[in-house]
Design an enzyme around this catalytic site. Sequence first.
Site, PDB file in Angstrom:
ATOM      1  N   GLU A 166       0.790  -1.224   0.000  1.00 33.92           N
ATOM      2  CA  GLU A 166       0.000   0.000   0.000  1.00 33.92           C
ATOM      3  C   GLU A 166       0.826   1.280   0.000  1.00 33.92           C
ATOM      4  O   GLU A 166       0.892   2.022   0.992  1.00 33.92           O
ATOM      5  CB  GLU A 166      -0.981  -0.013   1.185  1.00 33.92           C
ATOM      6  CG  GLU A 166      -1.942  -1.187   1.107  1.00 33.92           C
ATOM      7  CD  GLU A 166      -3.054  -1.153   2.145  1.00 33.92           C
ATOM      8  OE1 GLU A 166      -3.999  -1.941   2.000  1.00 33.92           O
ATOM      9  OE2 GLU A 166      -2.988  -0.338   3.089  1.00 33.92           O
ATOM     10  N   GLU A 352      -5.279  -8.429  -0.141  1.00 37.14           N
ATOM     11  CA  GLU A 352      -6.095  -8.119   1.032  1.00 37.14           C
ATOM     12  C   GLU A 352      -7.521  -7.839   0.586  1.00 37.14           C
ATOM     13  O   GLU A 352      -7.746  -7.130  -0.392  1.00 37.14           O
ATOM     14  CB  GLU A 352      -5.587  -6.883   1.791  1.00 37.14           C
ATOM     15  CG  GLU A 352      -4.300  -7.073   2.560  1.00 37.14           C
ATOM     16  CD  GLU A 352      -3.924  -5.831   3.359  1.00 37.14           C
ATOM     17  OE1 GLU A 352      -4.824  -5.033   3.718  1.00 37.14           O
ATOM     18  OE2 GLU A 352      -2.720  -5.652   3.615  1.00 37.14           O
TER      19      GLU A 352
END
Length: 449
Positions: A166, A352
């Site tokens: 991320e 995720e």
Amino acid sequence: MTIFQFPKDFKWGTATAAYQIEGAAAEDGRGPSIWDTFAKTPGKVFNGDNGDIACDSYHRYEEDIELMKQLGIQSYRFSVSWSRILPDGDGEINQAGLDYYHRFVDKLLENGIEPFCTLYHWDLPQTLQDAGGWESSRTVDAFVKFSEIIYREFNGKIKSWLTFNEPWCIAFLSNLLGAHAPGNRDLQTALNVGHGLLLAHGKSVKKFRELGIDGKIGIAPNMEWAVPYSKSDADKAASERHIAWFADWFLDPVFKGEYPPFMVDWFEQAGAKVDVKPGDMEMISQPIDHLGINYYTMSVDRYNPDAGVLGFEQVDMGLVQTDIGWPVESRGLYEALHHLQKYGNIDIYITENGACINDEVENGQVKDFRRISYLQQHIAQIHRAITDGIQVKGYMAWSMMDNFEWAEGYRMRFGLVHVDYRSLVRTPKESFYWYQNVIRNNWLETRPV
């Protein structure tokens, strides 16, 4: 009811991150990270929570892997704590840290679970932050050193790699919005950090190739999908900025060797510019083998010039929300996967995806049916994308167990396994058994939850 049959080689898994589950923060030579510092700064983390103990997975990893085996996963995504390996970021190697991860990876392999390694999941050694953090070439070089150590140590054991988790959170959430460590609030700093981590990514991938490591490597951005509130050009542009802010700002450099021009212009109008030096983009755009995508939510956006640097606001459309306040709209995952096809039909892993549902243990059970509903909707959208020819190769539910949820402390639960933070007792939830059935059959059976 519909049955969605998945490809035979599709990999089902779960994911976690080192600082969120390991604990043992001051044991066996581990040095402090920026999250140790941030969590102990008053007012930064809910309830003053920190990762000193977390789920104590450092000591309980065998128990946790036994739960993974019971769940039936084929792949487990975890991250390596940089400051366990190099306590001061770029100095002497801490052998105890390497030994721990060898024991951990060996135990995964013994149980038929493929280790999927993330090199950086936000826990920068504090010494490197003190020396300038991701804005500094020292940190970039230190990451290459760290990654080379891990590549060499685990070559042959770990075949699937991600450099960064991320990038948007590392750059913007942490350095523009100030919500995560180190807590800066400056657009130029955020752009500098983003560029630094992209350089580190490219140099690490180059090192991976030079070493001839047996495996595949990529990066894992988080994506949010957005649609315009109205058909106006301003609302459409606002939603496009939202999507690009998370994904394209980092993936265009990796795949195209340039930042998105419309975003460059937007940031320059806000008074900030990336300092791209000769050779930077050639380094950043090293070919990668796969792409990890973290997806949780989508939004309806409208233009608002007073709504922060990006000039958009999210409109509350009354959708069902998870307990952290994120709207549930699985169509966004399908649209996001199509959006990524502009980079070519690369192998994609959903690294995720999950829901914050704060149900507690009652009579030995956790009846988290809202989480099951969320997972069911999103896995169905993945099948839909695969049917369109998109190469989604695996799915990793976030998270294997409840854990330290960053600035939210321990009040937000994403796990398939409930963790009692006093006793550290693990209790598989209803979603655990539901997902176990999906994995066993390699199909999704939709039904009202």
